[in-house]
Design a protein around this motif. Structure first.
Motif, PDB file in Angstrom:
ATOM      1  N   VAL A 112       0.832  -1.203   0.000  1.00 27.26           N
ATOM      2  CA  VAL A 112       0.000   0.000   0.000  1.00 27.26           C
ATOM      3  C   VAL A 112       0.870   1.257   0.000  1.00 27.26           C
ATOM      4  O   VAL A 112       0.649   2.196  -0.775  1.00 27.26           O
ATOM      5  CB  VAL A 112      -0.941   0.003   1.220  1.00 27.26           C
ATOM      6  CG1 VAL A 112      -1.681   1.342   1.326  1.00 27.26           C
ATOM      7  CG2 VAL A 112      -1.941  -1.136   1.132  1.00 27.26           C
ATOM      8  N   THR A 115       2.624   1.638  -3.465  1.00 28.34           N
ATOM      9  CA  THR A 115       1.685   1.822  -4.576  1.00 28.34           C
ATOM     10  C   THR A 115       1.064   3.214  -4.563  1.00 28.34           C
ATOM     11  O   THR A 115       0.891   3.848  -5.625  1.00 28.34           O
ATOM     12  CB  THR A 115       0.575   0.754  -4.524  1.00 28.34           C
ATOM     13  OG1 THR A 115       1.168  -0.548  -4.651  1.00 28.34           O
ATOM     14  CG2 THR A 115      -0.437   0.955  -5.641  1.00 28.34           C
ATOM     15  N   PHE A 116       0.761   3.717  -3.377  1.00 25.60           N
ATOM     16  CA  PHE A 116       0.112   5.027  -3.270  1.00 25.60           C
ATOM     17  C   PHE A 116       1.110   6.156  -2.976  1.00 25.60           C
ATOM     18  O   PHE A 116       0.712   7.268  -2.617  1.00 25.60           O
ATOM     19  CB  PHE A 116      -0.996   4.982  -2.213  1.00 25.60           C
ATOM     20  CG  PHE A 116      -2.185   4.166  -2.636  1.00 25.60           C
ATOM     21  CD1 PHE A 116      -3.180   4.728  -3.417  1.00 25.60           C
ATOM     22  CD2 PHE A 116      -2.284   2.828  -2.286  1.00 25.60           C
ATOM     23  CE1 PHE A 116      -4.275   3.974  -3.830  1.00 25.60           C
ATOM     24  CE2 PHE A 116      -3.376   2.061  -2.681  1.00 25.60           C
ATOM     25  CZ  PHE A 116      -4.370   2.637  -3.468  1.00 25.60           C
ATOM     26  N   ASN A 117       2.405   5.830  -3.139  1.00 20.86           N
ATOM     27  CA  ASN A 117       3.459   6.856  -3.062  1.00 20.86           C
ATOM     28  C   ASN A 117       3.428   7.655  -1.760  1.00 20.86           C
ATOM     29  O   ASN A 117       3.654   8.871  -1.748  1.00 20.86           O
ATOM     30  CB  ASN A 117       3.375   7.813  -4.252  1.00 20.86           C
ATOM     31  CG  ASN A 117       3.635   7.123  -5.574  1.00 20.86           C
ATOM     32  OD1 ASN A 117       4.549   6.305  -5.688  1.00 20.86           O
ATOM     33  ND2 ASN A 117       2.819   7.425  -6.564  1.00 20.86           N
ATOM     34  N   CYS A 137      -3.762  10.935  -1.463  1.00 21.02           N
ATOM     35  CA  CYS A 137      -3.764   9.563  -2.012  1.00 21.02           C
ATOM     36  C   CYS A 137      -5.140   9.128  -2.491  1.00 21.02           C
ATOM     37  O   CYS A 137      -5.281   8.045  -3.053  1.00 21.02           O
ATOM     38  CB  CYS A 137      -3.274   8.581  -0.938  1.00 21.02           C
ATOM     39  SG  CYS A 137      -1.560   8.811  -0.457  1.00 21.02           S
ATOM     40  N   LYS A 138      -6.164   9.971  -2.202  1.00 23.62           N
ATOM     41  CA  LYS A 138      -7.539   9.662  -2.597  1.00 23.62           C
ATOM     42  C   LYS A 138      -8.011   8.347  -1.976  1.00 23.62           C
ATOM     43  O   LYS A 138      -8.587   7.474  -2.647  1.00 23.62           O
ATOM     44  CB  LYS A 138      -7.679   9.641  -4.125  1.00 23.62           C
ATOM     45  CG  LYS A 138      -7.425  10.994  -4.775  1.00 23.62           C
ATOM     46  CD  LYS A 138      -7.570  10.931  -6.289  1.00 23.62           C
ATOM     47  CE  LYS A 138      -7.557  12.314  -6.931  1.00 23.62           C
ATOM     48  NZ  LYS A 138      -6.438  13.179  -6.509  1.00 23.62           N
ATOM     49  N   LEU A 139      -7.732   8.220  -0.682  1.00 23.65           N
ATOM     50  CA  LEU A 139      -8.159   7.071   0.092  1.00 23.65           C
ATOM     51  C   LEU A 139      -8.810   7.556   1.387  1.00 23.65           C
ATOM     52  O   LEU A 139      -8.516   8.668   1.847  1.00 23.65           O
ATOM     53  CB  LEU A 139      -6.963   6.168   0.438  1.00 23.65           C
ATOM     54  CG  LEU A 139      -6.314   5.402  -0.713  1.00 23.65           C
ATOM     55  CD1 LEU A 139      -5.047   4.714  -0.228  1.00 23.65           C
ATOM     56  CD2 LEU A 139      -7.270   4.374  -1.304  1.00 23.65           C
TER      57      LEU A 139
END
Length: 446
Positions: A112, A115-117, A137-139
């Protein structure tokens, strides 16, 4: 200067296999204390950066590995081993197994994070709220918090105050070191799914030595690792970078081969063929140390050869040649003094490793050397447990990905004997401080 007195030994690593099962907590604690002092005294006396979890801590253990620091690294190994033993012993079998099987969650959090930097999202200096990370991260914030707070138990990020995230040395490494970042991403994206298919592969292909009948292939659309990378240039590029991170780490450096073998016993103007040599970077280091040797670099991938030739130091060019060659076919360079194979044969099962050796035979003159620079696995309970775990893990990864293996010295001896009875096996030597071995055979045709 390094201490001349040998460091205290690890009580749990001494004695018989049976005795190693019964270490005492107090003896382990004494081993930890004594060896920690040896290492710490050296670091402070030399003015080296002190190991730290903080973001400004050194990325690598600060003591260089050379002859002067040999005893310091022995102390460090004893410290690591005893620390692991005391943790496992104090945990107890029930809790140990209960939480060991949950280690996949550590891999998941790394997946995670990369992947989401998230390492780039967290400022290098200072802190950022979970809410801001979630927005970038738009999460959902809750899920970011769940993931990062587990990662923090491995000291990947930390929470300087409630609701805020800052870097540690580990998380900073994921942000700043592309080799480490690619190593982690390659493992989480490509290898972790394969690890869940090992049982199925063993059931379906128990005797196979084929690269397309593996756990990796089952996890990736029945493509072998080589097929998978061949159709995905970005993944292939990442794989190459990840392998650089692995093979250039402490214990794997080319200098161990350059200094660990008696090259001076060869003719002064010896010709060395680097089989599967990629860009020829190994030969470049050898050429610097032996100014009259000649080198022929072979590889199936022409792009690697072209890169090596185009970036070669002009002063070395008169002594270098580059030839496209598939090492499963007959060796085109006849009568060389040495045929060198480094980090190639562990990618292949015994069936194909045997073909590689047999393919050399028509080119070999009497006295020619075949030198293989790879692992020769130690007998169980003879290596430092910390090192042994790394190489045993690598052995399983080779099985999982390629139906291949890391070999013991006896395996190497058998491969040469089966390839041609004229090979005289010279043994497997492990240079000081190196995790790899130098396996040597001489072709005797009198």
């Amino acid at each position: 200067m390094a201490s001349t007195a040998p460091p205290p030994t690890d009580a749990a690593a001494a004695g018989t296999p049976e005795s190693r099962l019964r270490p005492k907590l107090s003896e382990l604690a004494a081993t930890i204390s004594a060896n920690a002092k040896i290492v710490e005294d050296y670091i402070e006396a030399q003015g080296l950066p002190y190991p730290s979890f903080a973001s400004d801590g050194p990325s690598n253990f600060p003591v260089p590995q050379n002859e002067e620091t040999e005893k310091i690294h022995e102390a460090r190994q004893a410290l690591l081993t005893a620390s692991k033993h005391i943790y496992d012993l104090a945990t107890g079998p029930n809790e140990f197994l209960r939480w060991l099987v949950w280690n996949y969650n550590d891999v998941s959090t790394l997946h995670v994070i990369t992947t989401f930097n998230i390492p780039e999202t967290v400022p290098l200096d200072g802190e950022i709220s979970y809410a801001e990370i979630a927005e970038k991260c738009k999460l959902p914030e809750l899920k970011i918090r769940q993931v990062l707070r587990l990662a923090m138990t491995n000291r990947i990020f930390y929470e300087p105050r409630h609701g805020y995230v800052a870097h540690t040395a580990q998380s900073r490494l994921l942000r700043e070191d592309p080799l480490m970042r690619n190593w982690v991403s390659y493992n989480t994206d490509d290898l972790a799914p394969a690890s869940l298919q090992v049982v199925e592969a063993l059931k379906k292909y128990p005797e196979s030595g084929e690269t397309g009948e593996t756990a990796f292939a089952l996890a990736h659309g029945n493509e072998s690792l080589f097929q998978f990378l061949g159709t995905r240039p970005e993944r292939a590029k990442r794989f190459g970078t990840a392998m650089s991170a692995f093979s250039t780490g402490q214990g794997y450096a080319v200098e161990h081969l350059v200094k660990g073998y008696d090259w001076d016993k060869l003719p002064k103007d010896a010709t060395i063929v680097d089989v599967g040599g990629a860009t020829g970077f190994v030969c470049v280091e050898l050429a610097k140390a032996h100014p009259e040797f000649k080198f022929i670099v072979e590889d199936k991938v022409k792009a690697q050869l072209e890169l090596g030739e185009s970036t070669l130091d002009p002063t070395l060019k008169p002594r270098f040649s580059y030839i496209a060659h598939d090492f499963f076919t007959e060796q085109p360079v006849k009568g060389a003094d040495v045929y060198l194979i480094r980090w190639c044969m562990h990618n292949w099962s015994d069936k194909y490793a045997g073909i590689m050796i047999k393919s050399l035979v028509p080119a070999l003159k009497n006295g020619a050397k075949v030198i293989i620079n790879e692992l020769a696995l130690p007998d169980p309970n003879t290596a430092n447990p910390w090192e042994e775990r790394r190489i045993r893990t690598l052995d399983v990864v080779m099985m999982m990905c390629l139906n291949a293996l890391e070999r013991e010295e006896g395996d190497w001896k058998r491969l040469f004997a089966e390839a041609d009875p004229r090979f005289r096996f010279e043994g497997a030597k492990q240079p000081q401080g190196c995790l790899m071995n130098i396996v040597e055979a001489t072709f005797v045709d009198e």
